[in-house]
Design a protein around this motif. Sequence first.
Motif, PDB file in Angstrom:
ATOM      1  N   LEU A   1      34.347  51.677  37.507  1.00 43.52           N
ATOM      2  CA  LEU A   1      34.857  50.299  37.618  1.00 43.52           C
ATOM      3  C   LEU A   1      35.595  50.100  38.935  1.00 43.52           C
ATOM      4  O   LEU A   1      35.434  49.064  39.595  1.00 43.52           O
ATOM      5  CB  LEU A   1      35.810  50.005  36.452  1.00 43.52           C
TER       6      LEU A   1
ATOM      7  N   ILE B   1      33.039  49.736  41.761  1.00 44.63           N
ATOM      8  CA  ILE B   1      32.364  48.426  41.770  1.00 44.63           C
ATOM      9  C   ILE B   1      33.339  47.340  42.238  1.00 44.63           C
ATOM     10  O   ILE B   1      32.978  46.454  43.017  1.00 44.63           O
ATOM     11  CB  ILE B   1      31.779  48.077  40.383  1.00 44.63           C
ATOM     12  N   ARG B   2      34.589  47.449  41.768  1.00 45.79           N
ATOM     13  CA  ARG B   2      35.593  46.464  42.172  1.00 45.79           C
ATOM     14  C   ARG B   2      35.754  46.473  43.697  1.00 45.79           C
ATOM     15  O   ARG B   2      35.860  45.431  44.331  1.00 45.79           O
ATOM     16  CB  ARG B   2      36.923  46.794  41.491  1.00 45.79           C
TER      17      ARG B   2
ATOM     18  N   GLU C   1      33.481  47.472  45.913  1.00 48.19           N
ATOM     19  CA  GLU C   1      32.258  46.909  46.521  1.00 48.19           C
ATOM     20  C   GLU C   1      32.229  45.382  46.429  1.00 48.19           C
ATOM     21  O   GLU C   1      31.728  44.706  47.317  1.00 48.19           O
ATOM     22  CB  GLU C   1      31.026  47.446  45.791  1.00 48.19           C
ATOM     23  N   ASN C   2      32.776  44.874  45.313  1.00 45.96           N
ATOM     24  CA  ASN C   2      32.702  43.428  45.046  1.00 45.96           C
ATOM     25  C   ASN C   2      33.776  42.618  45.753  1.00 45.96           C
ATOM     26  O   ASN C   2      33.679  41.392  45.791  1.00 45.96           O
ATOM     27  CB  ASN C   2      32.894  43.165  43.542  1.00 45.96           C
TER      28      ASN C   2
ATOM     29  N   TRP D   1      34.742  41.564  48.544  1.00 47.82           N
ATOM     30  CA  TRP D   1      34.473  40.504  49.530  1.00 47.82           C
ATOM     31  C   TRP D   1      33.993  39.193  48.908  1.00 47.82           C
ATOM     32  O   TRP D   1      34.254  38.122  49.434  1.00 47.82           O
ATOM     33  CB  TRP D   1      33.470  40.988  50.575  1.00 47.82           C
ATOM     34  N   CYS D   2      33.277  39.274  47.792  1.00 52.46           N
ATOM     35  CA  CYS D   2      32.745  38.026  47.232  1.00 52.46           C
ATOM     36  C   CYS D   2      33.361  37.650  45.877  1.00 52.46           C
ATOM     37  O   CYS D   2      33.078  36.587  45.353  1.00 52.46           O
ATOM     38  CB  CYS D   2      31.229  38.084  47.122  1.00 52.46           C
ATOM     39  N   GLU D   3      34.211  38.521  45.332  1.00 49.47           N
ATOM     40  CA  GLU D   3      34.749  38.233  44.006  1.00 49.47           C
ATOM     41  C   GLU D   3      36.053  37.457  44.067  1.00 49.47           C
ATOM     42  O   GLU D   3      36.415  36.780  43.118  1.00 49.47           O
ATOM     43  CB  GLU D   3      34.986  39.562  43.265  1.00 49.47           C
ATOM     44  N   ASN D   4      36.775  37.593  45.168  1.00 45.04           N
ATOM     45  CA  ASN D   4      38.108  36.984  45.223  1.00 45.04           C
ATOM     46  C   ASN D   4      38.115  35.672  46.021  1.00 45.04           C
ATOM     47  O   ASN D   4      37.257  35.433  46.814  1.00 45.04           O
ATOM     48  CB  ASN D   4      39.090  37.972  45.832  1.00 45.04           C
TER      49      ASN D   4
ATOM     50  N   LYS E   1      30.084  34.673  42.990  1.00 41.61           N
ATOM     51  CA  LYS E   1      31.294  35.291  42.448  1.00 41.61           C
ATOM     52  C   LYS E   1      31.059  35.729  40.995  1.00 41.61           C
ATOM     53  O   LYS E   1      31.449  36.825  40.595  1.00 41.61           O
ATOM     54  CB  LYS E   1      32.425  34.262  42.509  1.00 41.61           C
TER      55      LYS E   1
ATOM     56  N   ALA F   1      28.935  38.818  40.828  1.00 40.54           N
ATOM     57  CA  ALA F   1      29.715  40.014  41.125  1.00 40.54           C
ATOM     58  C   ALA F   1      30.544  40.425  39.903  1.00 40.54           C
ATOM     59  O   ALA F   1      30.656  41.610  39.582  1.00 40.54           O
ATOM     60  CB  ALA F   1      30.606  39.753  42.327  1.00 40.54           C
ATOM     61  N   ARG F   2      31.129  39.432  39.231  1.00 37.17           N
ATOM     62  CA  ARG F   2      31.951  39.747  38.049  1.00 37.17           C
ATOM     63  C   ARG F   2      31.096  40.232  36.888  1.00 37.17           C
ATOM     64  O   ARG F   2      31.502  41.137  36.156  1.00 37.17           O
ATOM     65  CB  ARG F   2      32.774  38.521  37.650  1.00 37.17           C
TER      66      ARG F   2
ATOM     67  N   ARG G   1      28.489  41.910  37.093  1.00 32.42           N
ATOM     68  CA  ARG G   1      28.160  43.304  37.444  1.00 32.42           C
ATOM     69  C   ARG G   1      29.146  44.282  36.832  1.00 32.42           C
ATOM     70  O   ARG G   1      28.800  45.422  36.526  1.00 32.42           O
ATOM     71  CB  ARG G   1      28.290  43.447  38.966  1.00 32.42           C
ATOM     72  N   ARG G   2      30.397  43.823  36.715  1.00 27.11           N
ATOM     73  CA  ARG G   2      31.445  44.703  36.227  1.00 27.11           C
ATOM     74  C   ARG G   2      31.584  44.703  34.707  1.00 27.11           C
ATOM     75  O   ARG G   2      32.380  45.456  34.164  1.00 27.11           O
ATOM     76  CB  ARG G   2      32.787  44.289  36.840  1.00 27.11           C
TER      77      ARG G   2
ATOM     78  N   ALA H   1      31.893  33.251  50.932  1.00 27.47           N
ATOM     79  CA  ALA H   1      32.437  34.615  50.969  1.00 27.47           C
ATOM     80  C   ALA H   1      32.153  35.213  52.339  1.00 27.47           C
ATOM     81  O   ALA H   1      31.131  34.921  52.955  1.00 27.47           O
ATOM     82  CB  ALA H   1      31.805  35.461  49.877  1.00 27.47           C
ATOM     83  N   LYS H   2      33.100  36.031  52.814  1.00 25.77           N
ATOM     84  CA  LYS H   2      32.918  36.647  54.130  1.00 25.77           C
ATOM     85  C   LYS H   2      32.938  38.162  53.986  1.00 25.77           C
ATOM     86  O   LYS H   2      33.827  38.725  53.359  1.00 25.77           O
ATOM     87  CB  LYS H   2      34.060  36.212  55.058  1.00 25.77           C
TER      88      LYS H   2
END
Lengths: 172, 217
Positions: free
Chosen positions: A160, A163-164, A166-167, A169-172, B53, B56-57, B59-60, B98-99
């Motif tokens: 986890l 993955i967090r 890796e993610n 850049w686009c999750e937050n 987004k 990506a979530r 995925r987790r 997203a950047k």
Amino acid sequence: RIYPLMRVTLTTSDGASVTVSRQLTKHSGFIEKAITDMAVDDNAVPLSAVAVDVDDATLKLVIEWLTEHRDDALPYPEKTDEERRADDIPAWDQAFVQKWDTKEDQQQTLYAVITAADKLDIKGLLDMTCKTLANKINGKTVEEMREILQLECDFTEEELAEIRKENAWCEN
Amino acid sequence: RVYLPPFNSLPSVLAHLSLSFVSVTSSRWLSRMNILDLPDVFLRELLRTVGLKERARLRRTCRTFEKLVAETHAGHFKQGQIYRDSETGVVSLFLAHAKFTIAPTDEGKEKFIRTRCRLFSAISIESFYFELDEDLIKLDFVRNFITNFEIGILQCAARTDEQLEMSIQLMSDYPRSQWRMELSYLPDAERLLSIPPMANMKIFGSQENTQIPAELF
């Protein structure tokens, strides 16, 4: 050519029979194909029974949706990716989904309707239910998504964390 | 022949029927559907509908969704860009607000491609802008990154002949896209004439008076 007054009998997976207008069944690719395969006279009223692998309660919901959407354009217009992304669910459809009792039952009913729409090949209903589910998870946290979709986390803490990372850049 | 139980065994028969009813009820209860029981075509459609987004979530959430996210189309996005900041030298990708900053090493580029492959297998982008260069944002790297991209408008900028040549090669991979180009130098007449038709073409000269060769007219 579809005759609006023509009726077709559907037999459900739990043994019930429902007779509906061809004006509704024309939106189901599965039922229309079944009628074509029977090669029956279009003037036969009612048509022979078509067996559908859907239970009675779910079929009633599908028929309720079809009744509201009986005048929708056919063939169902292919959606562009941009239209697919839009969350524009008609007000009647939103109310139709919201009235399904408790939170847990609503989810189960939604899944049953999705499965029925897929089996009966009703593209408009599949689109609407897809947007409904997408709207439920949009903007939610991972934990909320797991709760809504009733998923068990089967990752280790290390996985986890990876993955967090890796993610990020686009999750937050 | 129909088996009829003796009269005195009726209570046990009723008990059996009652048990059967309970077992049917509980089996229905136990057969509650999970989202992963839904048709594959529906799950793919769902993943094409949610945002980046949310992908990506998702995925987790669990391993099954991690795999599904990597194997599916991400749907439609307005804009994408990949370029190097001329002041900081940092290579950045912009996608759906997203950047992603790419470390200027081979490892950094590999990580970037790996991350992309874990988030979607294909994507549709209305307008994609790229700037190639001779050392970091090379043709093969961007070509690899945008594999399975459906691009409406493909825009690029070039400052040298080599960048121009690579940009034309990359654009030719997308014959159905609309092409737009910005040049911040003036190539010679032969090279200018070799540029395929563009929907929009701009040339910015660094000198005040840029001489356009007469052969062009």
